[in-house]
Design an enzyme around this catalytic site. Structure first.
Site, PDB file in Angstrom:
ATOM      1  N   LYS A   1       0.954   4.641 -10.903  1.00  0.00           N
ATOM      2  CA  LYS A   1      -0.307   5.069 -10.312  1.00  0.00           C
ATOM      3  C   LYS A   1      -0.466   6.571 -10.558  1.00  0.00           C
ATOM      4  O   LYS A   1       0.512   7.317 -10.471  1.00  0.00           O
ATOM      5  CB  LYS A   1      -0.272   4.741  -8.813  1.00  0.00           C
ATOM      6  CG  LYS A   1      -1.587   4.898  -8.084  1.00  0.00           C
ATOM      7  CD  LYS A   1      -1.408   4.433  -6.649  1.00  0.00           C
ATOM      8  CE  LYS A   1      -2.689   4.539  -5.839  1.00  0.00           C
ATOM      9  NZ  LYS A   1      -2.478   4.067  -4.446  1.00  0.00           N
TER      10      LYS A   1
ATOM     11  N   ILE B   1      -1.045   2.670   2.505  1.00  0.00           N
ATOM     12  CA  ILE B   1      -1.133   3.014   3.927  1.00  0.00           C
ATOM     13  C   ILE B   1      -1.674   1.798   4.678  1.00  0.00           C
ATOM     14  O   ILE B   1      -1.011   1.221   5.517  1.00  0.00           O
ATOM     15  CB  ILE B   1      -2.050   4.226   4.183  1.00  0.00           C
ATOM     16  CG1 ILE B   1      -1.503   5.490   3.527  1.00  0.00           C
ATOM     17  CG2 ILE B   1      -2.192   4.462   5.695  1.00  0.00           C
ATOM     18  CD1 ILE B   1      -2.396   6.704   3.706  1.00  0.00           C
ATOM     19  N   GLY B   2      -2.890   1.404   4.316  1.00  0.00           N
ATOM     20  CA  GLY B   2      -3.532   0.294   5.021  1.00  0.00           C
ATOM     21  C   GLY B   2      -3.809  -0.904   4.137  1.00  0.00           C
ATOM     22  O   GLY B   2      -4.666  -1.732   4.464  1.00  0.00           O
TER      23      GLY B   2
END
Length: 249
Positions: free
Chosen positions: A108, A204-205
């Site tokens: 990434k 994170i989410g």
């Protein structure tokens, strides 16, 4: 990347996948269907070389990018040179560099990459040239991984979609009118198309779990603070959220 494709696609034999056979020949298909573990084992046993492995994944990554726009930065020359060095080391010493010796690994984009711009999807960071690898990337490199592509992400890394003002919109390989998810968007797409056997994302989410689900691949969000975030670029810079920790996975 276009130089990897034949000049005349119309007269080229096609394989079972409907792709020109000179691009994805049987050997290329066989290599790119292997898991990262199988690749590492075969290279260690000298059944494959790092060079032929990276070339196979470069071919498939090229097709993946043309279809899904999964790449933020293409580093094919870098990967080929790295693989050659690893092959020479193995031939000379009889040993591998580490457990990931010769394994192609996609990254990434928001992890610092020595000598290259790292921007996390922010136009304002297009002059941010990294002086060294992020810590986790360096550990993977030292273990023998071959970096060859940095994958796309949404602006600010905070969306479950894939669009930024630098390279545009990423797409889902199963249906290109749909999203690959986010924020590890390009990782989900390229791994689904077997353009990478293994990649580094962040969450994170749902930024690993979302793209994994959207693209039909496996994702892993480790426990917080098990994998170092040092050298990863994000909105927080010199601050951190103490309640919900980002993780690499």
């Amino acid at each position: 990347p276009s130089t990897l494709l034949p000049d005349d696609l119309d007269t080229t034999p096609f394989n079972a996948m409907g792709i020109p056979a000179t691009v994805l020949d049987e050997k290329t298909l066989a290599i790119t269907e292997l898991t990262a573990s199988e690749i590492a084992q075969k290279i260690a046993a000298r059944e494959l070389t790092a060079s032929e492995t990276i070339l196979a994944f470069i071919k498939r990554a090229t097709l993946a990018h043309q279809l899904t726009h999964c790449a933020m930065e293409i580093l094919f020359d870098y990967g080929i040179k790295r693989a050659k060095v690893l092959d020479e080391y193995q031939a000379k010493t009889g040993h591998t560099v580490g457990p990931l010796h010769g394994v192609p690994l996609s990254l990434k984009e928001h992890y610092e990459f020595e000598g290259h711009v790292t921007h996390a999807g922010y136009v304002s960071l297009l002059d941010n040239v990294s002086e060294k690898f992020s810590l986790t990337s360096q550990l993977l490199y030292d273990s023998g991984a071959v970096f060859y592509i940095r994958t796309t992400e949404p602006q600010s890394l905070m969306h479950m979609d894939s669009i930024n003002n630098i390279t545009g919109r990423g797409r889902n390989p199963h249906k290109t009118t749909m999203s690959p998810g986010g924020s590890s968007s390009g990782e989900g797409a390229i791994i689904a198309m077997k353009g990478s056997p293994l990649g580094l994302g962040s969450d994170i989410g749902g930024s690993i779990r979302g793209p994994a689900a959207f693209n039909g691949v496996w994702g892993l969000k480790p426990s917080s603070k098990r994998i170092s975030l040092i050298g990863s670029i994000s909105a927080r810079e010199d601050t951190t959220c103490e309640a919900i920790q980002a993780v690499l996975g």
